[in-house]
Design an enzyme around this catalytic site. Structure first.
Site, PDB file in Angstrom:
ATOM      1  N   ILE C 203      -1.746   6.221  -3.211  1.00  9.99           N
ATOM      2  CA  ILE C 203      -1.031   5.300  -2.336  1.00  9.99           C
ATOM      3  C   ILE C 203       0.011   6.079  -1.550  1.00  9.99           C
ATOM      4  O   ILE C 203       0.737   6.898  -2.108  1.00  9.99           O
ATOM      5  CB  ILE C 203      -0.337   4.206  -3.175  1.00  9.99           C
ATOM      6  CG1 ILE C 203      -1.396   3.402  -3.926  1.00  9.99           C
ATOM      7  CG2 ILE C 203       0.523   3.307  -2.285  1.00  9.99           C
ATOM      8  CD1 ILE C 203      -0.864   2.714  -5.158  1.00  9.99           C
ATOM      9  N   LYS C 204       0.031   5.796  -0.241  1.00  6.60           N
ATOM     10  CA  LYS C 204       1.004   6.464   0.617  1.00  6.60           C
ATOM     11  C   LYS C 204       1.943   5.409   1.178  1.00  6.60           C
ATOM     12  O   LYS C 204       1.492   4.445   1.806  1.00  6.60           O
ATOM     13  CB  LYS C 204       0.262   7.158   1.754  1.00  6.60           C
ATOM     14  CG  LYS C 204       1.161   7.807   2.778  1.00  6.60           C
ATOM     15  CD  LYS C 204       0.339   8.198   4.005  1.00  6.60           C
ATOM     16  CE  LYS C 204       1.263   8.711   5.101  1.00  6.60           C
ATOM     17  NZ  LYS C 204       0.548   8.923   6.368  1.00  6.60           N
TER      18      LYS C 204
END
Lengths: 308, 308, 308, 308, 308
Positions: C203-204
């Site tokens: 996840i960014k």
């Protein structure tokens, strides 16, 4: 586009424009472009006869690049080979020589009276490799030819929908024929006709002999006095059997021969008889490249000479 | 990336970047990374010969984990096995060793002159297990090899589209060949060539003997004086048969042997002849792990030594 | 494999071995291999902001090769980009840097309060290009986020079945949020959680501020005294929101900044807060390569330093 | 094959040999064969603007044959049109001119701020008609561009698998842009970049003006002093935006103009700026054939002249 | 086969022989056989306008058999209707009259500015009912015409592969056009052209008026002085817009009119302008059969008279 090519295309007008485009491409490529004649390099002998037996006489032929370059340098119309050989060079030589992907092949590691072969590549492969057409070998005379005809049927339908040419090697063999019968005039004509009926655009057969194999045919050929003394006469008959000359029939060059004069005489006979050209494998790649280019040049020159 | 690996990748430039990536992965993994040489551990003998016969000599081999760990500890390039063995350890050892899923296998509970094998896993399995490629065995010389070639064709098309390597075990057998003929030089070269023509990226064959099996081939080999006295010469010929060395050919280690010196001599011959490496099964997992690691270390060291 | 990587993999043990293998690949690649930390180069700004605005500050960045080489030379874990940029270099750099194909993208040629983006590539593309995973951006807070979540759902299912990682850019935006709210702590944590709930492996998010956006959340955060003074505290909270740290959360580097000290301070904050790393685009490719390598080296060194 | 064509093909080495073959075909066809430059005839204005408005100025243009013959006689690289126009002549002119099937089209019978277009033909049509590639128009800046990008994505994946080229017309329009902005330098560069990122092999844009549209871009262009005074400078920038010149960008000829000198000046600017050629529709078919051939001859001569 | 029919078939030579066969069938059926002219009976008004409104004026028209018999008795070329009407009589009248299955239809139970219609039958239905072709209505000028064009594209590809004709009703309507604009000359020409570009073999439009609707077109029509005073001139223009007369364009008879003289004058105008015939629905089935046969006889006689 020449008038002759236009005439040839007119025989195929039931086909879609994609097929016609690919037919145009091989008829307008190389040194015979526009003449309606073709010389094609086939290299499937590695698979069909074994690599040592095929390439040891001229070891550069072990290399797939060699055959692409030979076909390009000789100014041929097309190069035909199984999947692996085409995959190995198709990117490097992209666009430089029309390619025909041989979709079935047969090795000789079983001694079979009735060889069958296997489908070793697909129409999707032909598209991703940028080929103009597919090739397929049938063995009329073998016990299981039905399986070949049916596999060819499916591939033909799929290839034509995608605009690809269908090239059929029609080689009579098997327990149904005598050895001599494999190249008998009636059988060769029969083989060409079968391929045409199966929907082939290009047909490859062996040069026929004067022998007549099937008794019922023999009777008619003799009664009707079908000329068969000279190779030209016999070629003319085979071409006639392929829809009265409305399908392209080319003749194989056969085993490697030392005697160039004999080879060229045969080419003259094919040309005089209205044959559409030759597919020269072993006599091209089993001699040194210089000699191969020399011989192919002579063959092309014969096909370029108008027949009186 | 070394120059040698770059050169090897250049032979496959018709393939998509996914295939090139997986080729890179096995060529750059383990102790031989970058050399262009490979040592692979295959463990399909449980299926092919039966588990007791395969693993009783070194019982830890009954355990699927054992083989993953052996391949990792030895610093090999890859580990190849049937579905079950891979499924049993693929999560635990994820990423630590490139995996090749053998898609077909054959048991010996029927005594068959012409074995055929079954497709026991799929390309989708190879993807979900994180494999770099699929493996498939063909038996040139068997009566039904056609069915194998055709199954391989479909799997190859599918695997390549998904970026997976295609590794072909090409083992001549069957009623068409004498026992001696299975490893004859002409037949071994033929086997390597067939796999290459079928689109294989990596080819596994048995080390060839000097015997010549097919009469028509024998004639040519003798006329052309194809060198075949030493193993190096014979390996060189087989590599030549695989597109003049433009396809990766590795050699199987064969049955368990006590004599390490003989094994290492064979490796030296393969290496000297330009073979790309070895696929060592029984000689790895049928001895105690310590001994296996020692032997594999010696094998790897041979392949790391530049050939003069 | 290090213990830390083993621990990280253990959080994903419901995934198939293919996913674990690709997770292993990016965790074990580059200079941070084995640390459980990642620095990734993303170059989708040409699509997202326009090429001139993105690459004019450092014109070599117009060239797709540049970014592959930058990621390789800097020893990063992976390189992420849209279809065209990956296609342009995937063959040349095959295997040298793990690739993430960004499957959706959005241009700014419409001024939209609620941007949506388009799916511009497919899971099949990711496979044929040899990628380790797919990337997808969601915009929580936009009116049509439902369409994004549903498109992501389908792609995630398909990608995981093929053993690919799913990397989600979770960027709150849209008419539902104030400008300040886009990086509010509660919103950033929410964004990370949404991505995790949607099945993302990586996840960014953007580094969060101390602002609290949603009134109902604000009430709880204040009542519970969730620490949010320092970046490290805020990062710790976002990581906590992503399954108590059991999903990999990395933080974006944001717009190009001249002040390296500020950037490095931010990295230290992320690292101190237990962030898994950074995805540094503009601060990498919008400065001369030398300067970029220097900055990336410093960033990597921070992530390599154990946190007390 | 020239060195320049070889260089161009090298930028596309991630593509399959089929794509490379078709790229070779258009680069090696017509009077510009081998130069790496292209002039293409597009005739979709009957669909896009209406037949009367398009063809009344030169009524032979109502006839589909006219355009095939014009492209052939002028020695162009390719002819692009919607399904009906290609179907009407593809058999008659099979093979004589490379064809590009425009897969989507838009009529103007609704006055739309944000035009969308319809997919009016398929990849299967392109194959059966013998085309080298598909064409597709995107309108960056329109509200529903997402639907276009997604339709293009599916068609691109399918076309490439079949070895076909993907040609993208990238025409910024729509409520997001001012009229002047449609050809602004930043927007033109953006348009070329978007097409390249979507996987296009050939990109068609309009010649850019010196205007800058998007404020955030304008700031960067001015700060970086991106040259934009001359057409050559602006073309150079657009080409740079298309992967630093590693994607083929050609420029449209625009509306019919009486002033040949102005047209030729524009061509000189495109050529000087490193543009790969032109796609000349209305300025070719809306004047008498003689005049069209004269103009196209002059255009081709400009592109044949080496740039100092 | 007449020379005229041969000429017409030549315009479709890119199509497969199945399509040509069905084209031949309708061109060689009925009293106009061989003239290249067609009169077709369409009965879709029950669906489109409601049955009472359509059939109450001549109640036998409620019976599906009535229309088959009317078309047969009048010696028409074909009968076109939706699924139910054809299913009801196709067995009873099998082979007696060529059938066209209208694949989409629209009812008026919603008052829509931009009607869309539904696909209410399939290509498979057309085959099982023995039809010569499919029919499809597009509404250029409506907001959602894109959906129609795309549905037609799929049906066209499928129909042609099955050898079926594609007949397109091209009826401009919708919020983009004024009421007068629906039959404006420029719009009618545009409508015919759109259908042709979408791959239609037969196109049905309404007789055009002298009105010009689209400003940009109006300017050109006036500048080029496109003749539009007489119906013959206007028909000639519409036919020209359909590939310079190389696609068959027929004209609808419109609403029921008492004044036969006016109807026949219109037919004379269509005939004089080179129209290929008429599709007469309400003026055929909304009067007593005797009267209908009398009128159709007169219409056919006009089309049989050579134009000076």
């Amino acid at each position: 586009m020449t008038e002759r090519v236009q005439e040839i295309l007119s025989w195929y007008r039931g086909e879609n424009p994609g097929v016609l485009t690919n037919l145009y491409r091989i008829l307008m490529h190389g040194r015979l472009a526009g003449t309606g004649k073709l010389v094609i390099l086939p290299v499937d002998q590695g698979f069909e006869h074994g690599p040592g037996r095929s390439f040891a006489p001229n070891p550069p032929g072990y290399d797939p690049d060699y055959h692409f370059q030979l076909a390009i340098d000789a100014g041929l119309n097309a190069y035909a080979a199984p999947l692996g050989f085409l995959e190995a060079g198709a990117a490097k030589y992209a666009g430089q020589i029309p390619l025909i992907l041989k979709l079935n092949n047969h090795d000789i590691l079983q001694d079979e009276a009735d060889p069958l072969g296997a489908q070793t590549a697909s129409v999707d492969d032909a598209l991703r490799l940028g080929c103009v057409g597919i090739g397929y070998t049938i063995y009329p005379g073998t016990a299981e030819r039905r399986l070949q005809y049916e596999q060819l049927r499916d591939l033909t339908l799929e290839a034509k929908a995608a605009g690809l040419l269908v090239v059929v090697w029609s080689y009579p063999r098997g327990s149904g024929l005598s050895k001599e019968g494999e190249t008998a005039l009636d059988v060769a004509g029969y083989a060409a006709h079968l391929a045409a009926q199966l929907g082939a655009h290009l047909i490859k057969v062996k040069p026929p002999t004067a022998h007549l194999e099937v008794p019922a045919a023999k009777k008619v050929y003799e009664a009707q006095q079908v000329p068969r003394e000279t190779l030209a006469e016999r070629v003319r008959h085979v071409v006639q059997c392929a829809f009265n000359g409305k399908r392209i029939v080319i003749f194989s060059g056969g085993a490697m021969r030392e005697d160039d004069a004999a080879i060229l005489d045969e080419i003259r006979g094919i040309h005089a008889g209205g044959g559409f050209g030759s597919i020269i494998g072993r006599n091209a790649f089993q001699r040194p490249k210089e000699a191969a280019l020399r011989l192919l040049d002579q063959i092309i020159n014969i096909y370029k000479t108008p027949v009186r």
